[in-house]
Write a protein that holds these residues in place. Structure first.
Motif, PDB file in Angstrom:
ATOM      1  N   GLU A   1       0.841  -1.198   0.000  1.00 38.38           N
ATOM      2  CA  GLU A   1       0.000   0.000   0.000  1.00 38.38           C
ATOM      3  C   GLU A   1       0.877   1.250   0.000  1.00 38.38           C
ATOM      4  OE1 GLU A   1      -2.274   0.438   3.550  1.00 38.38           O
ATOM      5  OE2 GLU A   1      -3.366   2.181   2.823  1.00 38.38           O
ATOM      6  N   VAL A   2       0.602   2.151  -0.901  1.00 37.13           N
ATOM      7  CA  VAL A   2       1.342   3.405  -0.982  1.00 37.13           C
ATOM      8  C   VAL A   2       0.862   4.355   0.109  1.00 37.13           C
ATOM      9  CG1 VAL A   2       1.682   5.473  -2.364  1.00 37.13           C
ATOM     10  CG2 VAL A   2       1.805   3.216  -3.443  1.00 37.13           C
ATOM     11  N   GLN A   3       1.812   4.904   0.857  1.00 41.42           N
ATOM     12  CA  GLN A   3       1.472   5.868   1.889  1.00 41.42           C
ATOM     13  C   GLN A   3       2.486   6.993   1.941  1.00 41.42           C
ATOM     14  OE1 GLN A   3       0.986   3.563   5.612  1.00 41.42           O
ATOM     15  NE2 GLN A   3      -1.107   4.330   5.632  1.00 41.42           N
ATOM     16  N   LEU A   4       1.985   8.185   2.204  1.00 39.44           N
ATOM     17  CA  LEU A   4       2.800   9.344   2.561  1.00 39.44           C
ATOM     18  C   LEU A   4       2.268   9.824   3.903  1.00 39.44           C
ATOM     19  CD1 LEU A   4       2.984  11.286  -0.826  1.00 39.44           C
ATOM     20  CD2 LEU A   4       4.895  10.176   0.352  1.00 39.44           C
ATOM     21  N   VAL A   5       3.117   9.815   4.908  1.00 38.86           N
ATOM     22  CA  VAL A   5       2.684  10.175   6.254  1.00 38.86           C
ATOM     23  C   VAL A   5       3.485  11.369   6.743  1.00 38.86           C
ATOM     24  CG1 VAL A   5       2.397   9.403   8.626  1.00 38.86           C
ATOM     25  CG2 VAL A   5       2.029   7.787   6.739  1.00 38.86           C
ATOM     26  N   GLU A   6       2.797  12.493   6.896  1.00 40.51           N
ATOM     27  CA  GLU A   6       3.440  13.713   7.371  1.00 40.51           C
ATOM     28  C   GLU A   6       3.441  13.759   8.902  1.00 40.51           C
ATOM     29  OE1 GLU A   6       1.000  14.909   3.638  1.00 40.51           O
ATOM     30  OE2 GLU A   6       0.792  13.582   5.373  1.00 40.51           O
ATOM     31  N   SER A   7       4.444  14.414   9.439  1.00 41.98           N
ATOM     32  CA  SER A   7       4.535  14.612  10.883  1.00 41.98           C
ATOM     33  C   SER A   7       5.348  15.873  11.162  1.00 41.98           C
ATOM     34  CB  SER A   7       5.175  13.404  11.566  1.00 41.98           C
ATOM     35  OG  SER A   7       6.497  13.220  11.095  1.00 41.98           O
ATOM     36  N   GLY A   8       5.340  16.300  12.421  1.00 40.99           N
ATOM     37  CA  GLY A   8       6.164  17.441  12.816  1.00 40.99           C
ATOM     38  C   GLY A   8       5.420  18.745  12.971  1.00 40.99           C
ATOM     39  N   GLY A   9       4.141  18.752  12.617  1.00 39.75           N
ATOM     40  CA  GLY A   9       3.364  19.969  12.792  1.00 39.75           C
ATOM     41  C   GLY A   9       3.075  20.238  14.262  1.00 39.75           C
ATOM     42  N   GLY A  10       2.488  21.394  14.509  1.00 41.16           N
ATOM     43  CA  GLY A  10       2.151  21.751  15.886  1.00 41.16           C
ATOM     44  C   GLY A  10       1.876  23.224  16.026  1.00 41.16           C
ATOM     45  N   LEU A  11       1.810  23.654  17.285  1.00 45.72           N
ATOM     46  CA  LEU A  11       1.566  25.059  17.613  1.00 45.72           C
ATOM     47  C   LEU A  11       2.909  25.732  17.899  1.00 45.72           C
ATOM     48  CD1 LEU A  11      -0.323  27.428  18.361  1.00 45.72           C
ATOM     49  CD2 LEU A  11      -0.395  26.462  20.689  1.00 45.72           C
ATOM     50  N   TRP A 114      -0.452  11.525  -2.508  1.00 50.46           N
ATOM     51  CA  TRP A 114      -0.776  12.690  -1.674  1.00 50.46           C
ATOM     52  C   TRP A 114      -0.940  12.210  -0.243  1.00 50.46           C
ATOM     53  CZ3 TRP A 114      -1.524  17.682  -3.651  1.00 50.46           C
ATOM     54  CH2 TRP A 114      -2.090  18.615  -2.798  1.00 50.46           C
ATOM     55  N   GLY A 115      -0.357  12.912   0.715  1.00 50.39           N
ATOM     56  CA  GLY A 115      -0.463  12.518   2.110  1.00 50.39           C
ATOM     57  C   GLY A 115      -1.721  13.049   2.778  1.00 50.39           C
ATOM     58  N   GLN A 116      -1.858  12.748   4.075  1.00 48.84           N
ATOM     59  CA  GLN A 116      -3.028  13.168   4.842  1.00 48.84           C
ATOM     60  C   GLN A 116      -2.843  14.525   5.500  1.00 48.84           C
ATOM     61  OE1 GLN A 116      -6.043  11.489   4.906  1.00 48.84           O
ATOM     62  NE2 GLN A 116      -4.976  10.465   3.231  1.00 48.84           N
ATOM     63  N   GLY A 117      -1.607  14.999   5.573  1.00 49.50           N
ATOM     64  CA  GLY A 117      -1.357  16.335   6.080  1.00 49.50           C
ATOM     65  C   GLY A 117      -0.955  16.391   7.538  1.00 49.50           C
ATOM     66  N   THR A 118      -0.267  17.468   7.892  1.00 47.84           N
ATOM     67  CA  THR A 118       0.080  17.769   9.272  1.00 47.84           C
ATOM     68  C   THR A 118      -0.228  19.240   9.507  1.00 47.84           C
ATOM     69  OG1 THR A 118       1.818  17.628  10.963  1.00 47.84           O
ATOM     70  CG2 THR A 118       2.519  18.279   8.757  1.00 47.84           C
ATOM     71  N   GLN A 119      -0.856  19.533  10.640  1.00 49.08           N
ATOM     72  CA  GLN A 119      -1.332  20.885  10.919  1.00 49.08           C
ATOM     73  C   GLN A 119      -0.226  21.737  11.527  1.00 49.08           C
ATOM     74  OE1 GLN A 119      -4.407  22.353  10.283  1.00 49.08           O
ATOM     75  NE2 GLN A 119      -3.470  24.251  11.020  1.00 49.08           N
ATOM     76  N   VAL A 120      -0.042  22.906  10.964  1.00 50.27           N
ATOM     77  CA  VAL A 120       0.869  23.908  11.521  1.00 50.27           C
ATOM     78  C   VAL A 120       0.037  25.115  11.928  1.00 50.27           C
ATOM     79  CG1 VAL A 120       2.746  25.509  11.008  1.00 50.27           C
ATOM     80  CG2 VAL A 120       2.855  23.147  10.169  1.00 50.27           C
ATOM     81  N   THR A 121       0.141  25.488  13.196  1.00 53.06           N
ATOM     82  CA  THR A 121      -0.578  26.645  13.705  1.00 53.06           C
ATOM     83  C   THR A 121       0.426  27.624  14.293  1.00 53.06           C
ATOM     84  OG1 THR A 121      -2.523  25.293  14.213  1.00 53.06           O
ATOM     85  CG2 THR A 121      -2.374  27.456  15.268  1.00 53.06           C
ATOM     86  N   VAL A 122       0.419  28.834  13.757  1.00 56.06           N
ATOM     87  CA  VAL A 122       1.334  29.872  14.230  1.00 56.06           C
ATOM     88  C   VAL A 122       0.504  30.929  14.949  1.00 56.06           C
ATOM     89  CG1 VAL A 122       3.143  31.499  13.613  1.00 56.06           C
ATOM     90  CG2 VAL A 122       2.790  29.427  12.233  1.00 56.06           C
TER      91      VAL A 122
END
Length: 124
Positions: A1-11, A114-122
């Motif tokens: 299964e092809v996957q793109l997994v983003e990480s590292g986002g945050g506030l 295309w990945g599922q995304g990681t949220q970045v909040t500034v």
């Protein structure tokens, strides 16, 4: 299964930094140019940056030049995006995407994976 997994986002506070990662599985990352695309709340997709298969070519949207750095480690099947000097307007969901040729667009149909995304909040 092809996957793109983003990480590292945050506030993070304005002026701060984050490093996003995108781990690929199910396909060989080194065979594909890669990109980061983001979507701010209530807005459309916005292309951020792209990198060639070997990392020799990079391109950035004007508002990200000098602040963001895209890189890749093909041995680890991982794509990165270093975000520095973050602004409140950088708040968005950040997606990584693989394409069959280098693209600098935010059109999802131009990308193969295309990945599922990681949220970045500034915010302060």
């Amino acid at each position: 299964e092809v996957q793109l997994v983003e990480s590292g986002g945050g506030l993070v506070q304005p002026g701060g930094s984050l490093r996003l990662s995108c781990a690929a599985s199910g396909f060989t990352l080194s065979s594909y140019p890669m990109s980061w695309v983001r979507q701010a709340p209530g807005k459309g997709l916005e292309w951020v940056s792209s990198i060639g298969t070997g990392g020799e070519y990079t391109s950035y949207a004007d508002s990200m030049k000098g602040r963001f750095t895209i890189s890749r480690d093909n041995a680890k099947n991982t794509l990165y995006l270093q975000l520095n000097s973050l602004k409140t307007e950088d708040t968005a969901m950040y997606y990584c995407a693989a394409s069959e040729y280098i693209v600098v667009t935010a059109t999802r149909a131009d990308y193969k994976y295309w990945g599922q995304g990681t949220q970045v909040t500034v915010s302060s």
